[in-house]
Design a protein around this motif. Structure first.
Motif, short mmCIF file in Angstrom:
data_model
loop_
_atom_site.label_atom_id
_atom_site.label_comp_id
_atom_site.label_asym_id
_atom_site.label_seq_id
_atom_site.Cartn_x
_atom_site.Cartn_y
_atom_site.Cartn_z
N GLU A 156 -19.80 17.07 1.59
CA GLU A 156 -18.42 16.60 1.59
C GLU A 156 -17.65 17.30 0.48
OE1 GLU A 156 -16.44 12.47 0.25
OE2 GLU A 156 -17.78 12.30 1.98
N ASP A 157 -16.45 17.78 0.80
CA ASP A 157 -15.65 18.51 -0.19
C ASP A 157 -15.45 17.70 -1.46
OD1 ASP A 157 -15.43 20.70 1.41
OD2 ASP A 157 -13.42 20.26 2.16
N ASP A 158 -15.53 18.42 -2.58
CA ASP A 158 -15.34 17.89 -3.94
C ASP A 158 -16.46 16.96 -4.39
OD1 ASP A 158 -12.90 19.26 -4.14
OD2 ASP A 158 -11.80 17.57 -3.23
N SER A 201 -24.70 22.15 2.96
CA SER A 201 -23.34 21.68 3.24
C SER A 201 -23.20 20.23 2.80
CB SER A 201 -23.03 21.81 4.74
OG SER A 201 -23.93 21.02 5.51
N VAL A 204 -17.56 23.02 -2.06
CA VAL A 204 -16.28 23.71 -1.87
C VAL A 204 -16.23 24.21 -0.43
CG1 VAL A 204 -14.78 25.59 -2.62
CG2 VAL A 204 -16.20 24.37 -4.30
N SER A 205 -15.18 23.80 0.29
CA SER A 205 -15.01 24.21 1.69
C SER A 205 -16.23 23.87 2.52
CB SER A 205 -14.71 25.71 1.78
OG SER A 205 -13.52 26.02 1.09
N GLY A 206 -16.84 22.72 2.22
CA GLY A 206 -17.96 22.23 3.00
C GLY A 206 -19.31 22.81 2.64
N SER A 207 -19.39 23.70 1.64
CA SER A 207 -20.67 24.34 1.29
C SER A 207 -20.92 24.18 -0.19
CB SER A 207 -20.66 25.83 1.68
OG SER A 207 -20.45 25.99 3.05
N TRP A 208 -22.18 24.23 -0.54
CA TRP A 208 -22.59 24.17 -1.94
C TRP A 208 -23.77 25.11 -2.15
CZ3 TRP A 208 -27.60 22.85 -2.86
CH2 TRP A 208 -28.27 22.14 -1.84
#
Length: 737
Positions: free
Chosen positions: A290-292, A288, A310-314
């Motif tokens: 930060e967005d973007d 998880s 994206v939406s807090g996950s990667w």
């Protein structure tokens, strides 16, 4: 006689009279004919002048066309005046134009069309202008290139020989392209383009400025720091060159940039977890953030993969990691370019396939591109059990194998002579984004002075007094008093070539330095060995030749160079400590010898010579560190080899300078301290400040979470014990005796 005379006279006279008359008659006829002819010719001439059509109708047909064309050009020249040559009146010759567009005007012949030609091609017209009734013409908003000699040339349309030209100096305003990625979002860094080697001043709407110098291609960047508020700010820039000095260009059009100076937090890594065993290729990393933001995963020195949150996950999948145990961490950079701290590291074993219980589904790991056409359930029955390195019977191989139809074991990590190694990017440029500021580096240097160097000097003095000046390493004889010292303690005198000894010492030291980081069986690490050897030669040359030059040229005193085998032990200790504690960049010691002064030289001279040596090593490290920002990114053999030499020079020079300044034994620091304590303290703080700045990416000396580093806890314990031992011997022991 008389008659004869008279008679003779009369006869002659008669003959004469008759002859005259006959001669006159003979001449009169021709005279009359000539007179009549002359009169006739005169009359004919007079008649031709009065009536030419009648007098000469046919005898002279050719003269009639010849006089007809000759009067025509004479009449034309007399009625058309010559064309006027145009002139350029503005800008004046040799003047400076601080804008990329300007107005060019001049004079010319009324009604004529004027062409302003391009200074770049010299032929294409930039503007057409007609000379007005006031004999003036003008071209407005003409785009001109920047340069010290821009040629302005005008010609008359249809008469290229009528031209005028002059040269001026032009410097257009620089261009602000955006933040560090070229977008409007920035972390304080502003990038743009301008004239090559120009000095650029970037100004915010509030008046805050930063300066930069354009490189050979015209690119420039500068970073605003300090009291800069987040939000949209108008940014403009102007530039100055050597040919425009003291004039500056006009300011560029304001560009609104969105400033974001807040660093993101550390991302989390949820897979793999500590202790996992994963294959060399196709491993999935997730967590998880930060967005973007862009998250990059590292396995020790290997950059594994990157993904956008994206939406807090990667999540990302990749391979290319050497077999063995590696510490996996993740860092994230937000869209503005701010780099956050690294995540908590987890130890992961690479090189063997992860096993699952029989009959259970394998992990949901995406397969490589080669397996995209086959369903995951079909990957198990492939005949891979006979290949080396496959799991034991009864175990299923996970999805990320080399391919369901290849039947081969996972491919080895690709590598060649051109691949970069850990030392190619070990030291970041001093102006790059770092987790450590110069203020923190200076505080760490003062801490090292108070907790390491001074206590080390107190402890060394205490031990020396306790042993009555005998060195600690002086061995106690165990051969017995009745044994001959010559027989058992004197080695045979074998003459060795000093160049052979030096080469062997450099090779051994380079091997130890290279082992301070992960080493794989790739050809690139043979190149790294050569690069480290070259760096050690540079460092030792500066550390010996500069003091030798100073002693011989400044003092006129002789000095000599001595090879110290114990320095190899220090090289090994620092390299192994860097490997054991995972210090990256590595803490490197690279000296192999020392400079000895002539016997009988005063102590102050020894201290001054030691200061020259330590200062030259510190200067070499500073120069090498500044030059790292000028090197291209390592892509091929030559660029990687150059980067590895430069990084190794910086690490070895600053590490050697810091270690020799510790005032114990017979080091340079001991001689400098005995000569001038203030100079020793200044050199020590300077060397340790640069060393902590170079080692700042390691994060071991200044933890970002506010905790106390174990290094400083150990330094505090060492200082307390050293001061306690000194105080005990200095005050308690004399009181007891």
């Amino acid at each position: 006689m008389r008659r004869r005379t008279v008679a003779g006279s009369g006869s002659e006279s008669g003959r004469s009279g008759r002859g005259f008359t006959s001669g006159f008659r003979a001449l009169a006829a021709p005279l009359i004919v000539a007179l009549v002819g002359a009169l006739t010719v005169g009359l004919l001439t007079l008649g031709s002048s009065v009536a030419p059509a009648v007098a000469v109708p046919t005898p002279t047909p050719s003269p009639t066309p010849s006089p007809t064309p000759s009067p025509t050009p004479k009449s034309t020249e007399s009625t058309s005046p010559p064309m006027l040559t145009p002139a350029i009146t503005s800008p004046a010759p040799g003047s400076f134009v601080g804008s990329g567009t300007t107005t060019v005007s001049g004079t010319g012949e009324i009604g004529r069309e004027i062409q302003l030609l391009s200074p770049v091609t010299g032929q294409d017209p930039l503007c057409f202008a007609v000379v007005d009734a006031a004999a003036e013409w003008s071209c407005t908003a003409v785009a001109l290139p920047s340069g010290p000699e821009v040629r302005l040339r005008v010609v008359v349309t249809g008469a290229a020989q009528l031209a005028a030209e002059q040269t001026i100096a032009v410097l257009a305003a620089p261009v602000v392209t955006g933040g560090p990625t070229g977008l409007a979002l920035t972390n304080g860094t502003v990038r743009g383009s301008g004239y090559p080697k120009a000095s650029v001043v970037v100004t915010l709407a509030g008046g805050k400025r930063c300066t930069a110098t354009a490189d050979a291609s015209g690119a420039w960047s500068c970073t605003f720091s300090g009291n800069v508020a987040n939000g949209s700010v108008a940014v403009s820039a102007s530039q100055q060159t050597s040919y425009s000095n003291p004039s500056w260009s006009n300011a560029s059009a304001p560009v609104n940039l969105d400033f974001d100076l807040d660093r993101p937090g550390a991302p989390t890594v949820s897979a793999p977890v500590g202790g996992d065993q994963v294959p060399l290729t196709g491993t999935t990393y997730s967590g998880s953030g930060e967005d973007d933001a862009t998250v990059t995963v590292f396995a020790d020195a290997y950059s594994v993969c990157s993904a956008i949150v994206v939406s807090g996950s990667w999540s990302c999948a990749a391979g290319g990691v050497a077999a063995g145990s590696h510490r996996v961490i993740a860092v994230q950079r937000d869209p503005a370019g701010n780099l956050g701290p690294g995540s908590s590291g987890v130890e992961v074993l690479f090189g063997a396939a992860a096993t699952v219980p029989p009959g259970s589904a394998g992990p949901a790991t995406p397969a490589p591109t080669a397996e995209a056409t086959a369903p995951p359930s079909e990957s198990a029955p492939t005949p891979q059990s006979t290949e080396p390195g496959t799991p034991a019977p009864g175990q299923e191989s996970p999805a990320p194998q080399a391919g369901p139809t290849s039947g081969a074991a996972p491919a080895p990590v690709p590598g060649g002579w051109n691949d970069p190694t850990l030392f190619a990017t070990a030291v970041p440029a001093p102006w790059s984004t770092s987790q450590l500021s110069w203020a923190q580096a200076a505080l760490l240097a003062f801490g090292a002075l108070l907790l390491l160097c001074v206590p080390a000097r107190l402890l060394a003095g205490t031990v020396s007094r306790a042993r009555n000046g005998r060195p600690v390493w002086q061995a106690v004889s165990i051969a017995g008093r009745n044994r001959s010292r010559v027989e058992f303690e004197t080695a045979p005198d074998v003459p060795l070539n000093r160049w052979l000894v030096a080469g062997a010492a450099v090779t051994a030291a380079a091997t130890l330095v290279m082992l301070s980081g992960p080493v794989t069986s790739q050809p690139a690490y043979l190149r790294l060995l050569l690069a480290v050897m070259a760096a050690l030669i540079v460092v030792n040359a500066v550390g010996t030749l500069v003091p030798l030059w100073w002693s011989s040229r400044v003092w006129r005193e002789r000095a000599s160079v001595a090879f110290l085998p114990r320095y190899l032990l220090l090289v090994a200790v620092t390299a192994l400590a860097s490997r054991a504690f995972e210090i990256h960049p590595a803490l490197v010691f690279g000296l192999l010898g020392s400079v000895a002064t002539a016997p009988g030289l005063p102590g102050r001279r020894r201290g001054q010579l030691a200061a020259v040596r330590a200062g030259s090593l510190t200067a070499l490290a500073a120069i090498g560190w500044l030059s790292l920002g000028l090197l291209p990114q390592a892509h091929g053999f030559l660029s990687a080899f150059t980067a590895e030499i430069a990084n190794s020079v910086v690490l070895a020079a600053i590490g050697s300078a810091a270690f020799v300044l510790i005032p114990i034994g017979r080091t340079s620091g001991r001689s400098i301290l005995a000569w001038s304590p203030p100079i020793w303290a200044a050199l020590t703080v300077l060397a340790f400040t640069i060393m902590f700045g170079v080692l700042s990416p390691a994060g071991l000396f200044w933890p970002g979470d506010g905790s106390v580093s174990l290094w400083w806890a150990g330094a505090g314990v060492f200082a307390a014990l050293s001061v306690g031992a000194w105080a005990w011997q200095r005050f308690v022991v004399p009181a007891r005796h």
